[in-house]
Design a protein around this motif. Sequence first.
Motif, short mmCIF file in Angstrom:
data_model
loop_
_atom_site.label_atom_id
_atom_site.label_comp_id
_atom_site.label_asym_id
_atom_site.label_seq_id
_atom_site.Cartn_x
_atom_site.Cartn_y
_atom_site.Cartn_z
N PRO A 74 0.79 -1.24 0.00
CA PRO A 74 0.00 0.00 0.00
C PRO A 74 0.82 1.28 0.00
O PRO A 74 0.27 2.34 -0.27
N ILE A 75 2.10 1.20 0.28
CA ILE A 75 2.94 2.39 0.22
C ILE A 75 3.12 2.85 -1.23
O ILE A 75 3.43 4.02 -1.49
N VAL A 76 2.93 1.96 -2.19
CA VAL A 76 3.04 2.31 -3.61
C VAL A 76 1.70 2.89 -4.06
O VAL A 76 0.74 2.16 -4.27
N GLY A 77 1.66 4.20 -4.20
CA GLY A 77 0.41 4.86 -4.56
C GLY A 77 0.15 4.90 -6.04
O GLY A 77 -0.98 4.80 -6.50
N ASP A 78 1.22 5.05 -6.84
CA ASP A 78 1.04 5.19 -8.28
C ASP A 78 2.30 4.71 -8.99
O ASP A 78 3.43 4.90 -8.50
N VAL A 79 2.10 4.07 -10.12
CA VAL A 79 3.19 3.68 -11.01
C VAL A 79 2.88 4.30 -12.36
O VAL A 79 1.82 4.04 -12.94
N ARG A 80 3.78 5.13 -12.88
CA ARG A 80 3.51 5.82 -14.13
C ARG A 80 4.79 5.90 -14.95
O ARG A 80 5.91 5.91 -14.40
N GLY A 81 4.61 5.93 -16.24
CA GLY A 81 5.79 6.05 -17.08
C GLY A 81 5.54 5.54 -18.47
O GLY A 81 4.44 5.07 -18.81
N VAL A 82 6.58 5.61 -19.28
CA VAL A 82 6.54 5.11 -20.65
C VAL A 82 7.97 4.79 -21.04
O VAL A 82 8.90 5.53 -20.72
N GLY A 83 8.16 3.64 -21.70
CA GLY A 83 9.51 3.22 -22.04
C GLY A 83 10.35 3.07 -20.79
O GLY A 83 9.88 2.57 -19.76
N LEU A 84 11.59 3.55 -20.87
CA LEU A 84 12.48 3.48 -19.71
C LEU A 84 12.54 4.82 -18.99
O LEU A 84 13.61 5.34 -18.65
N PHE A 85 11.37 5.38 -18.75
CA PHE A 85 11.19 6.59 -17.94
C PHE A 85 9.98 6.33 -17.06
O PHE A 85 8.84 6.45 -17.51
N ILE A 86 10.23 5.92 -15.83
CA ILE A 86 9.17 5.42 -14.95
C ILE A 86 9.31 6.02 -13.56
O ILE A 86 10.42 6.15 -13.04
N GLY A 87 8.18 6.36 -12.96
CA GLY A 87 8.16 6.87 -11.60
C GLY A 87 7.25 6.02 -10.72
O GLY A 87 6.19 5.57 -11.16
N VAL A 88 7.69 5.80 -9.49
CA VAL A 88 6.89 5.09 -8.49
C VAL A 88 6.63 6.05 -7.35
O VAL A 88 7.57 6.47 -6.65
N ASP A 89 5.38 6.42 -7.15
CA ASP A 89 4.98 7.43 -6.17
C ASP A 89 4.65 6.73 -4.86
O ASP A 89 3.70 5.96 -4.76
N LEU A 90 5.46 7.02 -3.84
CA LEU A 90 5.27 6.40 -2.52
C LEU A 90 4.45 7.32 -1.62
O LEU A 90 4.70 8.52 -1.55
N ILE A 91 3.46 6.74 -0.94
CA ILE A 91 2.52 7.53 -0.13
C ILE A 91 2.43 6.99 1.29
O ILE A 91 2.69 5.83 1.56
N LYS A 92 2.03 7.88 2.20
CA LYS A 92 1.77 7.49 3.58
C LYS A 92 0.31 7.09 3.79
O LYS A 92 0.00 6.30 4.68
N ASP A 93 -0.57 7.68 2.97
CA ASP A 93 -1.99 7.45 3.15
C ASP A 93 -2.68 7.47 1.79
O ASP A 93 -2.46 8.38 0.99
N GLU A 94 -3.52 6.49 1.54
CA GLU A 94 -4.16 6.38 0.23
C GLU A 94 -5.14 7.51 -0.03
O GLU A 94 -5.26 8.01 -1.15
N ALA A 95 -5.85 7.94 0.99
CA ALA A 95 -6.88 8.97 0.82
C ALA A 95 -6.26 10.34 0.53
O ALA A 95 -6.70 11.07 -0.37
N THR A 96 -5.23 10.70 1.29
CA THR A 96 -4.62 12.03 1.14
C THR A 96 -3.43 12.04 0.18
O THR A 96 -2.98 13.10 -0.25
N ARG A 97 -2.90 10.87 -0.12
CA ARG A 97 -1.73 10.72 -0.98
C ARG A 97 -0.54 11.52 -0.45
O ARG A 97 0.27 12.07 -1.22
N THR A 98 -0.41 11.57 0.87
CA THR A 98 0.70 12.28 1.51
C THR A 98 2.02 11.64 1.09
O THR A 98 2.19 10.42 1.19
N PRO A 99 2.98 12.42 0.59
CA PRO A 99 4.26 11.85 0.15
C PRO A 99 4.99 11.12 1.27
O PRO A 99 5.13 11.64 2.37
#
Length: 468
Positions: free
Chosen positions: A373-398
């Motif tokens: 659940p710490i992984v909030g979002d996975v986004r990217g294309v090709g070999l340019f990818i970001g993994v957004d880590l969050i403290k809380d799903e509702a607030t998406r606090t970094p």
Amino acid sequence: MAADQRPKADTLARRQRLISSSCRLFFPEDPVKIVRAQGQYMYDEQGAEYIDCINNVAHVGHCHPLVVQAAHEQNQVLNTNSRYLHDTIVDYAQRLSETLPEQLCVFYFLNSGSEANDLALRLARHYTGHQDVVVLDHAYHGHLSSLIDISPYKFRNLDGQKEWVHVAPLPDTYRGPYREDHLNPAMAYANEVKRLVSSAQEKGRKIAAFFAESLPSVGGQIIPPAGYFSQVAEHIRKAGGVFVADEIQVGFGRVGKHFWAFQLQGKDFVPDIVTMGKSIGNGHPVACVATTQPVARAFEATGVEYFNTIPAGQGQGGRGKGAKALQFGGSPVSCAVGLAVLNVLEKEQLQAHATSVGSFLMELLGQQKIKHPIVGDVRGVGLFIGVDLIKDEATRTPATEEAAYLVSRLKENYVLLSTDGPGRNILKFKPPMCFSLDNARQVVAKLDAILTDMEEKVRSCETLRLQP
């Protein structure tokens, strides 16, 4: 004593004494002393092998033999001022022109991405006769004073925002005001630019350019919604400005589907100016600005020669009515290196490779999102990818601290990864293009093991546990 034989502690002590603390190291609590690299791997003084997920600069792989050979062979023959007529620079301009829309047919060669963006700013102002620039929030375009002024990532910690700079919201559909559930986020974010431009014009300001990384990197590995750039360009051009696409980190096939990241926005979108650097020379100091004939002619009409250590000149070549190369930093060696990088990209089919490996890596990281659940979002294309880590799903606090802890643990497991974004909580994947399927498996397996351990041991992750 050879540098790689000097004890690590001694090297660190000498660096701390001689090098400004502003020049920061990765993993400052325990820096890695790298003495050599090959492909997607880096090696420390003990011979330990690290998978490099950071270095987009080594675009086709560290110390690629064909690139090294091209530089060596040309160095043995000629490396001189670009005012002399030479085949290599026009050959390179020709090859670059074949990767770009036909309108982008004039090239300026430089030494760095920062110089490329600085020249783009000058070109825009000469062409439009205007001063003001619209940029995206959290953007970074280079370290020159002119570029610090248009980089919110930097100027907010320095002298602040200039009156001629206008900051538009980052088109982030995960954290921004218009998110993934919005009916038309591209239009919504473009309308923010429209409002910004109108507000500036009401104050008597005139827009010279809109600057944007085609995929904002420092902003957090952002993928702008398709159609956003076209709509922004319409608003900017209506105000008399030009659109500058910064491809320094994301161009040259990194996105896989296209050679240039701006092409993700649709086949009909063409910037007025494109800047490139870092990767086009695989680490060699060469960069480039590509633009249209009207923009170039306006600059030429000033009568001011563009030059520096390697002064400017002109060469003809190209397709259609002729691509033009206006040279600075376009030495025979730099251009030989640039041509070698293009040859390797084609010979090793690295653009297609980025598509297949990037898709596989995204799939593996998507599985981590389901599992952790710490992984909030996975986004990217090709070999340019970001993994957004969050403290809380509702607030998406970094999850800033957790991200720092994670990359430190990955380094201990011989994976080099960095973080970025406004909250420093985005894991950035932008490895050399030769990064493999097996590398993806290894990295994600280690990521999985560390996240599992964090959920068991790190108190700040307790709130992320899935509720029954």
